[in-house]
Write an enzyme that holds these catalytic residues in place. Structure first.
Site, PDB file in Angstrom:
ATOM      1  N   ILE A   7       0.850  -1.195   0.000  1.00 28.73           N
ATOM      2  CA  ILE A   7       0.000   0.000   0.000  1.00 28.73           C
ATOM      3  C   ILE A   7       0.880   1.239   0.000  1.00 28.73           C
ATOM      4  O   ILE A   7       1.523   1.567   1.001  1.00 28.73           O
ATOM      5  CB  ILE A   7      -0.942   0.008   1.219  1.00 28.73           C
ATOM      6  CG1 ILE A   7      -1.818  -1.247   1.232  1.00 28.73           C
ATOM      7  CG2 ILE A   7      -1.814   1.261   1.213  1.00 28.73           C
ATOM      8  CD1 ILE A   7      -2.636  -1.416   2.500  1.00 28.73           C
ATOM      9  N   THR A  10       0.193   6.573  -3.542  1.00 31.63           N
ATOM     10  CA  THR A  10      -0.552   6.815  -4.774  1.00 31.63           C
ATOM     11  C   THR A  10      -1.268   5.573  -5.276  1.00 31.63           C
ATOM     12  O   THR A  10      -2.420   5.644  -5.705  1.00 31.63           O
ATOM     13  CB  THR A  10       0.392   7.343  -5.874  1.00 31.63           C
ATOM     14  OG1 THR A  10       1.032   8.535  -5.411  1.00 31.63           O
ATOM     15  CG2 THR A  10      -0.380   7.646  -7.147  1.00 31.63           C
ATOM     16  N   ALA A  13      -0.308  -2.126  -4.847  1.00 28.45           N
ATOM     17  CA  ALA A  13      -0.017  -3.308  -5.656  1.00 28.45           C
ATOM     18  C   ALA A  13      -0.416  -4.555  -4.885  1.00 28.45           C
ATOM     19  O   ALA A  13      -0.164  -4.665  -3.681  1.00 28.45           O
ATOM     20  CB  ALA A  13       1.463  -3.366  -6.007  1.00 28.45           C
ATOM     21  N   GLY A 104      10.465   3.244   6.642  1.00 32.37           N
ATOM     22  CA  GLY A 104       9.188   2.829   6.072  1.00 32.37           C
ATOM     23  C   GLY A 104       9.154   1.333   5.814  1.00 32.37           C
ATOM     24  O   GLY A 104      10.168   0.732   5.424  1.00 32.37           O
ATOM     25  N   ASP A 106       7.819  -0.259   3.396  1.00 33.44           N
ATOM     26  CA  ASP A 106       8.107  -0.585   2.004  1.00 33.44           C
ATOM     27  C   ASP A 106       9.609  -0.623   1.741  1.00 33.44           C
ATOM     28  O   ASP A 106      10.102  -1.475   0.996  1.00 33.44           O
ATOM     29  CB  ASP A 106       7.415   0.398   1.060  1.00 33.44           C
ATOM     30  CG  ASP A 106       7.721   1.857   1.377  1.00 33.44           C
ATOM     31  OD1 ASP A 106       8.182   2.162   2.498  1.00 33.44           O
ATOM     32  OD2 ASP A 106       7.486   2.717   0.502  1.00 33.44           O
ATOM     33  N   ARG A 107      10.356   0.280   2.377  1.00 32.27           N
ATOM     34  CA  ARG A 107      11.803   0.330   2.168  1.00 32.27           C
ATOM     35  C   ARG A 107      12.483  -0.903   2.768  1.00 32.27           C
ATOM     36  O   ARG A 107      13.413  -1.464   2.172  1.00 32.27           O
ATOM     37  CB  ARG A 107      12.373   1.619   2.759  1.00 32.27           C
ATOM     38  CG  ARG A 107      11.777   2.861   2.112  1.00 32.27           C
ATOM     39  CD  ARG A 107      12.212   4.136   2.800  1.00 32.27           C
ATOM     40  NE  ARG A 107      13.610   4.448   2.516  1.00 32.27           N
ATOM     41  CZ  ARG A 107      14.224   5.525   2.986  1.00 32.27           C
ATOM     42  NH1 ARG A 107      13.580   6.370   3.769  1.00 32.27           N
ATOM     43  NH2 ARG A 107      15.495   5.758   2.686  1.00 32.27           N
ATOM     44  N   ASP A 128      13.611   3.125  -5.545  1.00 30.78           N
ATOM     45  CA  ASP A 128      12.174   2.845  -5.677  1.00 30.78           C
ATOM     46  C   ASP A 128      11.448   4.121  -6.074  1.00 30.78           C
ATOM     47  O   ASP A 128      11.421   5.102  -5.324  1.00 30.78           O
ATOM     48  CB  ASP A 128      11.628   2.309  -4.355  1.00 30.78           C
ATOM     49  CG  ASP A 128      10.181   1.823  -4.466  1.00 30.78           C
ATOM     50  OD1 ASP A 128       9.566   1.999  -5.542  1.00 30.78           O
ATOM     51  OD2 ASP A 128       9.661   1.281  -3.482  1.00 30.78           O
ATOM     52  N   THR A 131       5.504   7.947  -5.153  1.00 32.08           N
ATOM     53  CA  THR A 131       5.151   9.327  -4.848  1.00 32.08           C
ATOM     54  C   THR A 131       6.402  10.080  -4.419  1.00 32.08           C
ATOM     55  O   THR A 131       6.630  11.230  -4.808  1.00 32.08           O
ATOM     56  CB  THR A 131       4.096   9.370  -3.735  1.00 32.08           C
ATOM     57  OG1 THR A 131       2.999   8.532  -4.104  1.00 32.08           O
ATOM     58  CG2 THR A 131       3.598  10.789  -3.509  1.00 32.08           C
TER      59      THR A 131
END
Length: 252
Positions: A7, A10, A13, A104, A106-107, A128, A131
């Protein structure tokens, strides 16, 4: 059967894995106003559209807490499985920054995904494009060393269109030349070629500080920049989803 969900600010996936094979991949707009019931309908329709089997497990990485909450509920109600949200401890990484809680999800998940690739030096630079664009330095076997954050290319393009009177919105395709002969080409030059120069410059600086590393690019803009950024060793648009899979397989 794992449903992996990334998540972002923007877009979101979603990937369905059978074993280690990614058998389906969807991308939807991240909408902070959507409720659990709306995400449930979206998921139900996506799975029906591709005639997919239900997942046996779900793992989420999120930088948008309100969407994370609603998506988690939607998955659990629709499929009857626990939807786990990745925490730093789940990654198995040694997070060597001033405040590990600032990293984060995601990182960190990207770092896990990167470590699956062989690197001659044992070091990785993950770029990556989202946004925001993030640059992360990772070292085998499990060390996250920090990174950098820049504005994302589409975010920059949107800001120019919103905050100027005469500059239009454009699609981010490479221009014919660096010297633009009209406004559209000038914008593409600045936003695309300028961004490629930013990426090349940041990767060079990372290598000057840390030594040679395998450079992995991910995110929606990575493929566009591939021919303009010779520093890229690997382009893997599914890196975050693969990182989630690896966490699921290794950590349970």
């Amino acid at each position: 059967m794992l449903l992996a969900v990334d998540i972002g600010n923007t877009s979101t996936a979603l990937g369905l894995f059978s074993g280690e094979e990614l058998i389906a991949h969807f991308r939807i707009h991240t909408d902070r106003m959507r409720m659990e019931s709306e995400y449930r309908v979206i998921l139900k329709n996506l799975f029906a559209l591709e005639d997919l089997p239900p997942p046996k497990a779900a793992l989420l990485a999120s930088v948008v807490p309100p969407v994370e909450r609603e998506m988690k509920r939607a998955i659990e109600r629709l499929f009857g499985v626990e939807a786990r949200v990745v925490e730093a401890a789940d990654t198995g990484l040694e997070v060597l920054i001033d405040n590990p809680r600032e990293a984060g999800a995601d990182r960190l998940v990207n770092a896990v995904g990167a470590l699956a690739y062989p690197s001659p030096t044992g070091r990785y630079i993950v770029v990556d494009f989202g946004t925001a664009t993030t640059f992360d330095l990772v070292e085998a076997p499990n060390r996250y060393l920090g990174g950098a954050i820049a504005i994302g290319p589409q975010t920059a393009a949107d800001a120019l269109a919103q905050r100027t009177a005469k500059l239009p919105r454009i699609d981010l395709t490479p221009p014919k030349a660096a010297v633009g002969k009209n406004t559209l080409e000038a914008l593409r030059s600045g936003l695309v070629l300028g961004y490629a120069a930013l990426v090349e410059g940041m990767v060079r600086r990372f290598k000057e500080e840390a030594g040679e590393a395998l450079v992995i690019a991910t995110g929606g803009f990575a493929e566009t920049l591939r021919p303009l950024c010779p520093c890229f060793d690997v382009v893997d648009e599914d890196l975050t989803l693969k990182g989630l899979l690896r966490i699921h397989l290794e950590r349970g």
